[in-house]
Design an enzyme around this catalytic site. Structure first.
Site, PDB file in Angstrom:
ATOM      1  N   ARG A   1      49.653  32.305  34.803  1.00  7.80           N
ATOM      2  CA  ARG A   1      49.308  32.513  33.403  1.00  7.80           C
ATOM      3  C   ARG A   1      49.843  33.872  32.978  1.00  7.80           C
ATOM      4  O   ARG A   1      49.880  34.803  33.790  1.00  7.80           O
ATOM      5  CB  ARG A   1      47.773  32.515  33.258  1.00  7.80           C
ATOM      6  CG  ARG A   1      47.289  32.794  31.865  1.00  7.80           C
ATOM      7  CD  ARG A   1      45.766  32.862  31.767  1.00  7.80           C
ATOM      8  NE  ARG A   1      45.395  33.160  30.402  1.00  7.80           N
ATOM      9  CZ  ARG A   1      44.159  33.396  29.977  1.00  7.80           C
ATOM     10  NH1 ARG A   1      43.150  33.346  30.835  1.00  7.80           N
ATOM     11  NH2 ARG A   1      43.913  33.673  28.721  1.00  7.80           N
TER      12      ARG A   1
ATOM     13  N   ASP B   1      48.381  37.089  47.728  1.00  9.29           N
ATOM     14  CA  ASP B   1      47.683  36.019  47.040  1.00  9.29           C
ATOM     15  C   ASP B   1      48.459  35.839  45.727  1.00  9.29           C
ATOM     16  O   ASP B   1      48.694  36.810  45.008  1.00  9.29           O
ATOM     17  CB  ASP B   1      46.232  36.445  46.768  1.00  9.29           C
ATOM     18  CG  ASP B   1      45.410  35.327  46.160  1.00  9.29           C
ATOM     19  OD1 ASP B   1      45.901  34.643  45.245  1.00  9.29           O
ATOM     20  OD2 ASP B   1      44.268  35.144  46.604  1.00  9.29           O
TER      21      ASP B   1
ATOM     22  N   TYR C   1      37.678  38.348  36.777  1.00  9.86           N
ATOM     23  CA  TYR C   1      36.673  37.956  35.778  1.00  9.86           C
ATOM     24  C   TYR C   1      35.424  38.829  35.836  1.00  9.86           C
ATOM     25  O   TYR C   1      34.723  38.987  34.833  1.00  9.86           O
ATOM     26  CB  TYR C   1      36.353  36.460  35.898  1.00  9.86           C
ATOM     27  CG  TYR C   1      37.409  35.657  35.183  1.00  9.86           C
ATOM     28  CD1 TYR C   1      37.422  35.584  33.798  1.00  9.86           C
ATOM     29  CD2 TYR C   1      38.429  35.043  35.887  1.00  9.86           C
ATOM     30  CE1 TYR C   1      38.418  34.894  33.124  1.00  9.86           C
ATOM     31  CE2 TYR C   1      39.439  34.354  35.216  1.00  9.86           C
ATOM     32  CZ  TYR C   1      39.420  34.287  33.829  1.00  9.86           C
ATOM     33  OH  TYR C   1      40.412  33.626  33.165  1.00  9.86           O
TER      34      TYR C   1
ATOM     35  N   HIS D   1      37.117  29.063  37.776  1.00  6.85           N
ATOM     36  CA  HIS D   1      38.299  29.868  38.072  1.00  6.85           C
ATOM     37  C   HIS D   1      38.587  29.960  39.571  1.00  6.85           C
ATOM     38  O   HIS D   1      39.428  30.742  40.001  1.00  6.85           O
ATOM     39  CB  HIS D   1      38.152  31.266  37.468  1.00  6.85           C
ATOM     40  CG  HIS D   1      38.187  31.250  35.973  1.00  6.85           C
ATOM     41  ND1 HIS D   1      39.274  30.802  35.273  1.00  6.85           N
ATOM     42  CD2 HIS D   1      37.253  31.592  35.047  1.00  6.85           C
ATOM     43  CE1 HIS D   1      39.021  30.882  33.987  1.00  6.85           C
ATOM     44  NE2 HIS D   1      37.808  31.342  33.808  1.00  6.85           N
TER      45      HIS D   1
END
Lengths: 761, 761
Positions: free
Chosen positions: A465, A460, A283, A440
């Site tokens: 999505r 990770d 992000y 998030h």
């Protein structure tokens, strides 16, 4: 949860309209005084310089040719402005997205090439939008907490305006005043109003969404030279009446009481002084474009704001931070919600690197990234970068071990990255002990991922999505993002009693952060990060210490991982490792079930198949696997009672949304205080063309806890050729304190928190 | 099952020794007459030419420098000749393997560089081997049907001698006669005897093992100029008394009664006239080195044999064939037992390409492969190739659609490869309708695999083995190779009643082959392979037709797959597709189970987890998935009753030996005659950096069987933009016959077996 205080909305609208009208008058005055166009990203002098250099700066010329080819193809294709209908991934969504990307480029081409066809294209498209906008209803898809008009969410509408403002700036003088008035009245002003005044729950927040919203309004304000509107961008709406309990679709709070909003607040709060953006690099990358492009525009139009110096120059610092949050291939570490594969080759990072170079003192290491990217912005910054590359000024961008604090003031934990050169590629540890990371964030305190070059050794999971892939839930977050990806069990960290950290509760998790205990990379052979977490499970303290150690007897640096757990109660502790590839061998016996059952029923456990279980009576559990032509081994200190569980992701997944990746888990039951101690090796190589396996076996003969009390722990690492102790002080991380413990009647002394020492027998 | 007729062995030994002694006398006479050294791979004149060109042929010089660096490092490291102990992957195995590879190179360096240190290294190593060999027992590992001495199987001992003979040839004149006599008496002759006379079950066969054995004996015979020994290599042992029922470790027969043996028989029988090697490309690659290096040696020493012209020049032809059996990245299709990742970058293919260029009329397209390989042989052939590349003579190696017959006479079915350029990369279909392929064959009649560039779209599992990775069953075949990889269900073909073809019986399977019906690639837009199998399931006939079709309305060529089944009885038919990646969507409903159970109990079904089941009532089942940034869809004609089953490999796998790959299966129960009709599309693209999905949906609106009777089938392919019929004659494959059928009262006429025609509505 969505705000619907109609009276207040009406009032706010009224206020906005009044301010707007007033601003129009002011801006008209100012405009006639001096504002020239273009002035935001391209400037008049910049364009002149670009024109003067055309044909002599290869990377700039190549980018220009590519952009021209792309825009020409679209012009040939004709303009399409469909009535909005689809989610991301769908036709209307992708068409409008393409439109704003292309229109911005067409504007630039008009300026640089002086070819009116580009200006006409921009004008025609803007007119088509102006024609439909006044009567356009809110988008028919109802999923968003802030539905847009062109897109299903205001966020994407804001994207549109950020890019389109630039196009408008470029063709401003090509248009007549009448045409401009028409566009501003029917398109730009109502558009800005819709994403701000009409959607305060979207606009008046600290969130990447709002950053886009603020910048969209700010950019069009700059083009229209509307200082009141600009004020709204910089500091938010004065009134919004947002319910302090309201949340967005991701479960994040809209706005805390009394919280500052607007662009400057969005710059102030989510960035730590180290330039780490609390939502994580995926992000951060997304937000970098509006942050930087608006900063560039402000610098050009309002240099007196000194935006690049704001908060100790955090914007420029954040570029460097973001580049450090990548593996050796340039892919971002997928902390929190992050889609894997996003990298510094994205358009946002092309902007960031170019702007960073231009406004950040021409750091020549950025040129090597730009060279890799193979394209530049078609503006002053891109030209400067391309000239630097042409002139051979680039130096390598060296990613070092680094600790990045989280939190507005840098006091809310952080993310540490330890890097060490291996025999083949760099080994990289990413250890997360940060704050939650807003909506998030994942519940994964003290988790880590581990990389060799661009390969994930221990992963990770990232987010669940498929961004913009329509078939998968309209390209939006899948429900498994909540039920799996955000849960603690999806991460390489400790889970107590099969419950996620903070019971998976966002509000609780958002109130806490882990604490750094030690970050020390002064010795390149023993690099250490150590952090504690005492709120994830009330009554239990987790203290994880991870060291990348370069030691004789090992082909590559290895990862030593020590988790000390203290609890007031007896619990079950699980520590999973999510590897990739094929199991080669274990040093313990295990059984595989006839029938696969889920490992649990909730908190993410329902998504794990239990594919095998074993125990080890040798004091060590060793698992070796093979992936991407390399061998890996994790050796763990275990008791006879520890359960060694093999897993595969994918249970209770009715839409096949999850990746079916394997895992290995160590489980300790009915335990209060304990340790997990693990050593992860990368070793050897196997090439199927040559069919020779080299160094296919672990070098660890034995791993054990040689000493432990409340204040110290000593891990003994025995290989065939040597025997070493890693001595660690758990209560005093000062690098000057003296420590002493006795092991097997031998006294060990050291200064500073840790020491690696050979045992001479 | 291993031969142990002691009396015969003694007799054979006696005979061999007599022949040998006699040969020694002969060779002594002949040697003094004229045989010069080196003469096998390097020749005196070749060495002179190489020396004259040193420094002026870049690729040759580079290879030489690399080899020199490698050998110098080994010389520094010192010679190690450990007492044999380990399986492949283990220390002693890999050390002896490295020794023979290095000693051959050292011999070459001595010749080219005239530096005695290389000769001394060869001599010293040979002496160390000569010292241990006479008293060396049979290898302690007992798994092989033909245990070696240096290695666990005679096969690897033969590898050793093939390479070492070349080294001996290179230092022959550096050694004194006394030294040579010592080496021949204590090392080479007993070594040759051991792998032949002492192990006739290994040596006197038609098999890649025997090829190596024959060549090993033949190479040392050529160096020693021993024509009797050479005779043994070319035509095998005169006596062996092999039990015609004896089998090897892989379950393959040792020798059929009356079967010819020796090198020439090994050249004659397994190669088809098209140069296809019946075991498949992985083993063809493995056998190519001895075949070609011995051919080169024979050509140099015994040019009168005209070995390269043998069987219409099949050896040279086979090089071209093998290169065609690769994907666009050069990886071999893993037909039968083949380890994935093996490619034309292997050392065997470097030899093959260089030798093929030199002796095969300097085909310039081979130069482009050699250039890719980046290295050459350090002999006349490699020099010629490097000169060709230096002089820019290379032309692209174009892989075309090709049909390769199987069987000694080319009448035992075959393998067809259809290739068509896609929007991104070539699409490649590999359809197998061959003979069984000896002991490495799989039970997969009419199976196929499908590639896009170097990616597997629908995979052939390959073998279950990690070659030379010790942890995995000593690097040998894993039991899952038999229980899974060889079984029919592991392949993309039809399985009747959950039983493998020929009931999985090697002897039965080896007696039959499928039959070609049609191979026609004359129209690049509609390429067709069609074949039948009537013995895999007695009473059932399978007729599979596959076409790669380039058609408007599709981004890429698609694969149309039609399986017609006729049976005397009602059966269950399964057709699986083994894809890779993530499911995107289906057009039918399915349920995923709470608990995973194996799909069956035997014949490979015990290894498949049933991960979901559904049915479709629309007449079509459509499954889309995403892999390597691309979308794929298989659309299948199904009835309401057909079961649509999702699977994952990995059940009943106690050592985690299997890859856990996904599959999708269509099951028809209680059916006599039926069709499977499928259409496989590659479409669209998604790049996680750009996050835009293009063409993410299938173009097929409806797929149906528009017509079928005993003689004809017509498949209707409807898209949004058009509607086409694929008309096919099932009983007459002539390209001149006229056909006519009536569909919906419209008459369709065509000439030749097939036609693709648009339906005008």
């Amino acid at each position: 949860m969505i705000l619907k205080n109609k009276i207040h909305l009406v009032l706010a609208t009224l206020l906005f309209v009044m301010v707007s009208c007033k601003a129009q008058n002011i801006s008209k005055t100012k405009k006639s005084a001096k504002l020239e166009h273009p002035s935001l990203i391209l400037t008049k002098s910049g364009v002149e310089k670009i024109k003067a250099n055309l044909g002599s700066v290869p990377l700039f010329d190549r980018t220009l040719a590519t952009v021209q080819a792309e825009v020409d193809a679209e012009i040939l294709n004709g303009i399409e402005v469909p009535i909005p209908k689809d989610f991301s991934g769908g036709y209307t969504h992708e068409r409008h997205k393409k439109n704003f990307l292309i229109i911005q480029k067409a504007g630039v081409l008009y300026q640089i090439l002086d070819d009116e066809k580009y200006a006409k294209y921009v004008k025609d498209m803007l007119f088509q939008y102006a024609k439909i906008y006044p009567t356009l209803p809110v988008h028919p898809q109802t999923r968003s907490y802030a539905r847009g008009k062109l897109f299903w969410q205001c966020l994407n509408d804001s994207n549109w305006l950020v890019y389109t403002s630039q196009a408008y700036d470029c063709v401003y003088n090509y248009l007549t005043e009448k045409e401009r008035n028409y566009l501003e009245k029917d398109l730009f002003r109502p558009f800005a109003k819709f994403i701000s005044v009409d959607n305060p729950q979207f606009y008046n927040r600290v969130h990447n969404h709002s950053t886009w919203g603020n910048v969209a309004v700010g950019m069009i304000a700059l083009v229209m030279d509307d200082s009141k509107l600009l004020e709204t961008a910089l500091h938010g709406l004065k009134k919004d009446n947002i319910d302090p309990n309201a949340k967005d679709n991701d479960g994040g709070f809209i706005k805390k009481k009394g919280q500052k909003v607007g662009f400057l607040a969005n710059l102030e709060e989510p960035f730590s002084p180290d330039g780490y953006y609390t939502e994580g690099p995926y992000y951060q990358r997304y937000a970098m474009y509006p942050f930087l492009v608006f900063a560039e525009a402000l610098q050009n139009v309002k240099p007196e704001l000194k935006i690049f110096e704001y908060k100790n120059g955090v914007l420029l610092k954040s570029i460097n931070t973001l580049l450090n949050l990548t593996d050796t291939e340039g892919n971002f570490f997928p902390l929190n919600d992050g889609q894997k594969g996003m990298s510094y080759f994205s358009r946002e990072l092309v902007s960031a690197v170019d702007i960073g170079y231009y406004y950040g003192g021409n750091q020549t290491d950025l040129l090597s990234i730009a060279k890799d990217q193979g394209e530049v912005l078609l503006d002053d910054t891109g030209l400067a970068v391309a000239i630097g590359i042409r002139d051979g000024l680039e130096t390598p961008f060296v990613k070092k071990s680094i600790n990045l604090t989280d939190g507005k003031n840098g006091d809310e934990g952080g993310v540490a990255i330890l890097r060490a050169p291996g025999s083949k590629e760099d080994l990289t540890l990413v250890m997360k002990y940060s704050a939650h990371g807003l909506s998030h964030g994942h519940f994964d305190k003290l988790s880590f991922s581990y990389y060799e070059g661009g390969h994930e050794v221990l992963q990770d999971y990232g987010m669940s999505r498929y961004v913009n892939i329509q078939q998968k839930g309209g390209g939006n977050y899948l429900k498994e993002n909540t039920t799996w990806a955000k849960q603690t069990i999806a991460h390489n960290t400790v889970i107590q009693n099969e419950t996620s950290h903070f019971k998976g509760d966002f509000e609780t998790g958002s109130s806490y952060h882990s604490e750094k205990y030690l970050f020390d990379v002064s010795n390149p052979k023993v690099q250490v990060i150590s952090a504690t977490e005492s709120n994830a499970y009330p009554g239990t303290t987790l203290h994880r210490t991870q060291a990348i150690i370069k030691q004789d007897g090992f082909e590559n640096p290895y990862l030593l991982d020590i988790v000390k757990i203290n609890s007031e109660t007896e619990n079950q502790y699980d520590l999973p490792f999510y590897y990739f590839g094929q199991i080669m061998s274990t040093n313990f016996k295990y059984n595989v079930p006839e029938v696969l059952k889920p490992l649990g029923s909730k908190n993410g456990y329902q998504h794990l198949w239990n594919t095998g279980e074993g125990k080890s009576d040798s004091g060590n559990a060793k698992l070796s696997w093979f992936n991407k032509e390399r061998f890996y081994t994790v050796t763990s200190v275990v008791s006879n009672e520890d359960e060694l569980i093999f897993t595969r992701i994918g249970a209770k997944d009715p839409d096949f949304n999850l990746r079916n990746d394997p895992g290995f888990m160590i489980r300790k039951k009915n335990t209060k205080d304990t340790y997990f101690v693990n050593l992860v090796e990368s070793h050897g190589h196997y090439d199927p063309v040559v069919e020779i396996a080299t160094n296919a076996f672990s070098s660890v003969k034995n791993l054990k806890i040689a000493y432990s009390d409340e204040a110290y722990v000593a891990i003994q690492i025995e290989t065939n050729s040597n025997d070493n102790l890693f001595l660690f002080s758990l209560k005093d991380s000062s690098n000057t304190s003296k420590h002493q413990i006795k092991i097997d009647n031998k006294t060990y002394e050291w200064i500073g928190a840790y020491k690696l020492t050979e045992i001479n027998k």
